[in-house]
Design an enzyme around this catalytic site. Structure first.
Site, PDB file in Angstrom:
ATOM      1  N   HIS A  45       0.849  -1.197   0.000  1.00  0.00           N
ATOM      2  CA  HIS A  45       0.000   0.000   0.000  1.00  0.00           C
ATOM      3  C   HIS A  45       0.893   1.259   0.000  1.00  0.00           C
ATOM      4  O   HIS A  45       2.113   1.161   0.112  1.00  0.00           O
ATOM      5  CB  HIS A  45      -0.897   0.001   1.236  1.00  0.00           C
ATOM      6  CG  HIS A  45      -0.111  -0.093   2.513  1.00  0.00           C
ATOM      7  ND1 HIS A  45       0.412  -1.287   2.949  1.00  0.00           N
ATOM      8  CD2 HIS A  45       0.278   0.833   3.416  1.00  0.00           C
ATOM      9  CE1 HIS A  45       1.072  -1.076   4.078  1.00  0.00           C
ATOM     10  NE2 HIS A  45       1.008   0.210   4.379  1.00  0.00           N
ATOM     11  N   THR A  48       2.251   4.577  -4.387  1.00  0.00           N
ATOM     12  CA  THR A  48       3.250   4.497  -5.469  1.00  0.00           C
ATOM     13  C   THR A  48       4.406   3.558  -5.102  1.00  0.00           C
ATOM     14  O   THR A  48       4.738   3.405  -3.921  1.00  0.00           O
ATOM     15  CB  THR A  48       3.832   5.897  -5.781  1.00  0.00           C
ATOM     16  OG1 THR A  48       4.212   6.517  -4.543  1.00  0.00           O
ATOM     17  CG2 THR A  48       2.842   6.778  -6.506  1.00  0.00           C
ATOM     18  N   ARG A  49       5.016   2.945  -6.132  1.00  0.00           N
ATOM     19  CA  ARG A  49       6.220   2.121  -5.968  1.00  0.00           C
ATOM     20  C   ARG A  49       7.162   2.423  -7.132  1.00  0.00           C
ATOM     21  O   ARG A  49       6.725   2.463  -8.293  1.00  0.00           O
ATOM     22  CB  ARG A  49       5.886   0.624  -6.012  1.00  0.00           C
ATOM     23  CG  ARG A  49       5.176   0.089  -4.782  1.00  0.00           C
ATOM     24  CD  ARG A  49       6.110   0.040  -3.578  1.00  0.00           C
ATOM     25  NE  ARG A  49       5.512  -0.568  -2.412  1.00  0.00           N
ATOM     26  CZ  ARG A  49       4.775   0.067  -1.494  1.00  0.00           C
ATOM     27  NH1 ARG A  49       4.502   1.356  -1.634  1.00  0.00           N
ATOM     28  NH2 ARG A  49       4.304  -0.578  -0.444  1.00  0.00           N
ATOM     29  N   LYS A 262       6.731  12.479  -1.740  1.00  0.00           N
ATOM     30  CA  LYS A 262       6.777  11.249  -0.934  1.00  0.00           C
ATOM     31  C   LYS A 262       8.184  10.667  -0.913  1.00  0.00           C
ATOM     32  O   LYS A 262       8.841  10.586  -1.952  1.00  0.00           O
ATOM     33  CB  LYS A 262       5.817  10.212  -1.541  1.00  0.00           C
ATOM     34  CG  LYS A 262       5.909   8.848  -0.869  1.00  0.00           C
ATOM     35  CD  LYS A 262       5.093   7.800  -1.619  1.00  0.00           C
ATOM     36  CE  LYS A 262       5.467   6.402  -1.173  1.00  0.00           C
ATOM     37  NZ  LYS A 262       4.778   5.353  -1.918  1.00  0.00           N
ATOM     38  N   HIS A 267      15.208   0.685   5.565  1.00  0.00           N
ATOM     39  CA  HIS A 267      15.487   0.144   6.903  1.00  0.00           C
ATOM     40  C   HIS A 267      15.385   1.249   7.960  1.00  0.00           C
ATOM     41  O   HIS A 267      16.234   1.359   8.857  1.00  0.00           O
ATOM     42  CB  HIS A 267      16.853  -0.553   6.919  1.00  0.00           C
ATOM     43  CG  HIS A 267      16.995  -1.521   5.787  1.00  0.00           C
ATOM     44  ND1 HIS A 267      16.165  -2.616   5.643  1.00  0.00           N
ATOM     45  CD2 HIS A 267      17.816  -1.525   4.700  1.00  0.00           C
ATOM     46  CE1 HIS A 267      16.488  -3.268   4.520  1.00  0.00           C
ATOM     47  NE2 HIS A 267      17.474  -2.621   3.934  1.00  0.00           N
ATOM     48  N   CYS A 311       4.617   0.500   6.940  1.00  0.00           N
ATOM     49  CA  CYS A 311       4.565  -0.592   5.962  1.00  0.00           C
ATOM     50  C   CYS A 311       5.651  -1.583   6.392  1.00  0.00           C
ATOM     51  O   CYS A 311       6.474  -1.251   7.250  1.00  0.00           O
ATOM     52  CB  CYS A 311       4.890   0.026   4.600  1.00  0.00           C
ATOM     53  SG  CYS A 311       4.790  -1.062   3.183  1.00  0.00           S
ATOM     54  N   LYS A 344       8.105  -3.735  -8.114  1.00  0.00           N
ATOM     55  CA  LYS A 344       8.293  -3.531  -9.557  1.00  0.00           C
ATOM     56  C   LYS A 344       8.333  -4.845 -10.323  1.00  0.00           C
ATOM     57  O   LYS A 344       8.107  -4.883 -11.522  1.00  0.00           O
ATOM     58  CB  LYS A 344       9.564  -2.710  -9.816  1.00  0.00           C
ATOM     59  CG  LYS A 344      10.826  -3.390  -9.308  1.00  0.00           C
ATOM     60  CD  LYS A 344      12.080  -2.526  -9.454  1.00  0.00           C
ATOM     61  CE  LYS A 344      12.251  -1.505  -8.370  1.00  0.00           C
ATOM     62  NZ  LYS A 344      12.339  -2.030  -6.985  1.00  0.00           N
TER      63      LYS A 344
HETATM   64  C1  LIG Z   1       7.489   1.453   2.570  1.00  0.00           C
HETATM   65  C2  LIG Z   1       7.758   0.546   1.429  1.00  0.00           C
HETATM   66  C3  LIG Z   1       8.221   1.066   0.233  1.00  0.00           C
HETATM   67  C4  LIG Z   1       8.528   0.232  -0.829  1.00  0.00           C
HETATM   68  N1  LIG Z   1       8.944   0.791  -2.002  1.00  0.00           N
HETATM   69  C5  LIG Z   1       9.161  -0.006  -3.074  1.00  0.00           C
HETATM   70  C6  LIG Z   1       9.439   0.569  -4.321  1.00  0.00           C
HETATM   71  O1  LIG Z   1       9.479   1.795  -4.466  1.00  0.00           O
HETATM   72  N2  LIG Z   1       9.637  -0.263  -5.376  1.00  0.00           N
HETATM   73  C7  LIG Z   1       9.559  -1.609  -5.253  1.00  0.00           C
HETATM   74  O2  LIG Z   1       9.766  -2.304  -6.248  1.00  0.00           O
HETATM   75  N3  LIG Z   1       9.257  -2.187  -4.086  1.00  0.00           N
HETATM   76  C8  LIG Z   1       9.061  -1.423  -2.995  1.00  0.00           C
HETATM   77  N4  LIG Z   1       8.706  -1.963  -1.795  1.00  0.00           N
HETATM   78  C9  LIG Z   1       8.640  -3.431  -1.664  1.00  0.00           C
HETATM   79  C10 LIG Z   1       7.382  -4.012  -2.212  1.00  0.00           C
HETATM   80  O3  LIG Z   1       6.281  -3.189  -1.931  1.00  0.00           O
HETATM   81  C11 LIG Z   1       7.216  -5.415  -1.648  1.00  0.00           C
HETATM   82  O4  LIG Z   1       8.383  -6.173  -1.975  1.00  0.00           O
HETATM   83  C12 LIG Z   1       5.998  -6.110  -2.223  1.00  0.00           C
HETATM   84  O5  LIG Z   1       4.854  -5.315  -2.049  1.00  0.00           O
HETATM   85  C13 LIG Z   1       5.819  -7.451  -1.525  1.00  0.00           C
HETATM   86  O6  LIG Z   1       4.654  -8.083  -2.020  1.00  0.00           O
HETATM   87  P1  LIG Z   1       4.113  -9.401  -1.321  1.00  0.00           P
HETATM   88  O7  LIG Z   1       3.052  -9.923  -2.185  1.00  0.00           O
HETATM   89  O8  LIG Z   1       5.273 -10.268  -0.950  1.00  0.00           O
HETATM   90  O9  LIG Z   1       3.530  -8.880   0.077  1.00  0.00           O
HETATM   91  P2  LIG Z   1       2.067  -8.247   0.356  1.00  0.00           P
HETATM   92  O10 LIG Z   1       1.676  -7.348  -0.736  1.00  0.00           O
HETATM   93  O11 LIG Z   1       2.072  -7.740   1.749  1.00  0.00           O
HETATM   94  O12 LIG Z   1       1.106  -9.491   0.238  1.00  0.00           O
HETATM   95  C14 LIG Z   1       1.092 -10.569   1.139  1.00  0.00           C
HETATM   96  C15 LIG Z   1      -0.373 -10.906   1.343  1.00  0.00           C
HETATM   97  O13 LIG Z   1      -0.502 -12.159   1.973  1.00  0.00           O
HETATM   98  C16 LIG Z   1      -1.606 -12.088   2.840  1.00  0.00           C
HETATM   99  N5  LIG Z   1      -1.481 -13.183   3.818  1.00  0.00           N
HETATM  100  C17 LIG Z   1      -0.459 -13.395   4.670  1.00  0.00           C
HETATM  101  N6  LIG Z   1      -0.692 -14.481   5.423  1.00  0.00           N
HETATM  102  C18 LIG Z   1      -1.886 -14.991   5.025  1.00  0.00           C
HETATM  103  C19 LIG Z   1      -2.666 -16.106   5.434  1.00  0.00           C
HETATM  104  N7  LIG Z   1      -2.260 -16.915   6.422  1.00  0.00           N
HETATM  105  N8  LIG Z   1      -3.858 -16.330   4.819  1.00  0.00           N
HETATM  106  C20 LIG Z   1      -4.274 -15.516   3.822  1.00  0.00           C
HETATM  107  N9  LIG Z   1      -3.572 -14.430   3.406  1.00  0.00           N
HETATM  108  C21 LIG Z   1      -2.391 -14.166   3.987  1.00  0.00           C
HETATM  109  C22 LIG Z   1      -1.450 -10.699   3.464  1.00  0.00           C
HETATM  110  O14 LIG Z   1      -2.613 -10.255   4.085  1.00  0.00           O
HETATM  111  C23 LIG Z   1      -1.045  -9.889   2.264  1.00  0.00           C
HETATM  112  O15 LIG Z   1      -2.162  -9.322   1.608  1.00  0.00           O
HETATM  113  C24 LIG Z   1       8.381  -1.155  -0.697  1.00  0.00           C
HETATM  114  C25 LIG Z   1       7.897  -1.691   0.492  1.00  0.00           C
HETATM  115  C26 LIG Z   1       7.579  -0.860   1.548  1.00  0.00           C
HETATM  116  C27 LIG Z   1       7.048  -1.452   2.809  1.00  0.00           C
END
Ligand SMILES: Cc1cc2nc3c(=O)[nH]c(=O)nc-3n(C[C@H](O)[C@H](O)[C@H](O)COP(=O)(O)OP(=O)(O)OC[C@H]3O[C@@H](n4cnc5c(N)ncnc54)[C@H](O)[C@@H]3O)c2cc1C
Length: 378
Positions: A45, A48-49, A262, A267, A311, A344
């Site tokens: 969330h 933007t990314r 933004k 870390h 986040c 990304k």
């Molecule tokens: C502040 C911040 C800035 C960032 N900026 C960038 C950027 O500029 N560019 C970039 O490329 N990346 C960026 N990132 C990293 C990127 O956003 C993450 O690597 C990516 O969103 C991870 O996606 P995900 O699907 O692994 O996690 P998530 O999107 O969190 O999805 C995991 C999902 O699994 C669900 N879940 C977990 N356990 C269970 C369960 N037991 N049962 C059912 N559902 C479950 C959760 O509710 C969640 O919805 C940033 C991250 C942060 C926090």
């Protein structure tokens, strides 16, 4: 017979893309999400990314990035919605630092168009930036940003149009696998399928205890400040950035969807957290850490604070992703440990995870991302 070919656990960035790729291949797929389809408890969330090609983290990511851009464009077309904005990207810092040095290495190795500027020239072109003259700045024209909430929804909605079933507010409690079958027990019942793809973000080690020390959640904070000179931070006037300075490593964006510039610090305060019990409300120390950075390097961006958000990163020991089959259960594929730079790649990781679920291997070379790098000398 199992009701589904594949279950996707978690519908954040990676899970929604995986669901989409499987569904459009005609696979019978169920997506399970413990929260709402759009929520602020995980990692995808914040409006933007950044997406960028001059990948300072490692040149091996560049070929995946090219495919990622292609798939994001395809998603935009299929969803009929603008999801990717190109602004150019700045990777800046000391000449031998990881950010500038790594971005230059990736650009040279992959023949990416780029320019190298000093801090003064960067300010002349983009006056919002006030970096010291001796800062080395790599400008790559294809950098930009994605709209993560919209991308996730687009992936899910298109998957549904291809027949995917989606259940939100249904938490997976545990799973089992064997003999080409998986069983998933949830807060609402039980499901069976041929394969399971775990995309649980910060909760990865809850679903896969072997990732306990390999996918570690860390608290992050983002700030949106109202610029005192908004025109310098508008889309078109301000490229996205990664910046390595005395105070640490920061990243930022032009104002978009909010009257605010933004940015965040990688870390942030180094806080390892429990994803189910962590301080989600930003405090004054968080705010001051970020404002102090902006005062020094983006003084025209430092008006009143418009919004702060927390986040989670999910860090691996080497900060590279984990993309693999489960070491004991080949029916289970794992996408985890995106270490703050995964968004990304969601589009291409969806393709990779769909390949792993369907064939046990991917059309992309994912050797670099295998789990065994943490368990064997190799
Ligand atoms: C502040 C911040 C800035 C960032 N900026 C960038 C950027 O500029 N560019 C970039 O490329 N990346 C960026 N990132 C990293 C990127 O956003 C993450 O690597 C990516 O969103 C991870 O996606 P995900 O699907 O692994 O996690 P998530 O999107 O969190 O999805 C995991 C999902 O699994 C669900 N879940 C977990 N356990 C269970 C369960 N037991 N049962 C059912 N559902 C479950 C959760 O509710 C969640 O919805 C940033 C991250 C942060 C926090």
């Amino acid at each position: 017979m199992a009701a589904y070919d594949v279950i996707v656990l978690g519908l954040g960035g990676m899970g929604s893309a995986t669901l989409h790729h499987l569904a459009r291949r005609g696979v019978r797929v169920l997506g399970l999400e413990r929260f709402d389809l759009m929520h602020e408890y995980g990692s995808s969330h914040g409006l933007t990314r950044i997406i960028r090609l001059a990948y300072w983290e490692h040149p091996t990511y560049v070929s995946l990035l090219r495919r990622s851009y292609e798939l994001w464009r395809e998603l935009e077309r299929d969803a009929g919605e603008r999801l990717l904005h190109i602004t150019g990207s700045i990777d800046a810092g000391p000449r031998d630092g990881k950010v500038f040095g790594g971005a230059l290495r990736s650009s040279e190795l992959h023949g990416l168009p780029h320019e190298v500027l000093d801090g003064a020239e960067l300010h002349r072109r983009y006056p919002g930036y006030r970096l010291p003259r001796e800062t080395h700045c790599l400008l790559q024209p294809e950098g930009g940003f994605l709209l993560p909430e919209r991308c996730n929804v687009a992936h899910v909605a298109l998957a549904q149009s291809h027949g995917a079933e989606v259940r939100c507010r249904e938490q997976v409690l545990d799973w089992d696998a064997g003999g080409g079958r998986v069983w998933v027990r949830t807060s609402r019942g039980q499901h069976e399928a041929g394969r399971l793809v775990v995309c649980a973000g910060a909760w990865a080690s809850r679903m896969l205890p072997e990732l306990d020390r390999l996918a570690v959640p860390e608290r992050q904070v983002l700030a949106w400040l109202q610029p005192t000179r908004p025109e310098l931070f508008e889309l078109g006037a301000f490229p996205v950035f990664n910046l390595e300075v005395d105070e640490g490593h920061y990243y930022g964006f032009p104002s978009f969807l909010m009257p605010g510039f933004k940015f965040g610090r990688y870390h942030h305060r180094g806080e390892v957290v429990d994803p189910d019990a962590w301080p989600r409300e930003p405090d004054e120390e968080d705010e001051e850490l970020l404002r102090a950075f902006a005062r020094r390097y983006f003084p025209d961006g430092v008006g009143p604070t418009m919004m702060l958000k927390t986040c989670m990163f999910t860090n691996t020991p080497d900060r590279h992703f984990i993309l693999d089959l489960h070491p004991e259960h080949p029916e289970v594929a794992i996408a985890a440990g995106f270490s703050g730079h995964g968004y990304k790649f969601c589009s291409v990781i969806g393709e990779i995870m769909a390949d792993l679920a369907q064939d046990g291997r991917s059309r992309h070379d994912i050797d670099f991302f295998r789990l065994r790098r943490f368990t064997t000398a190799g």
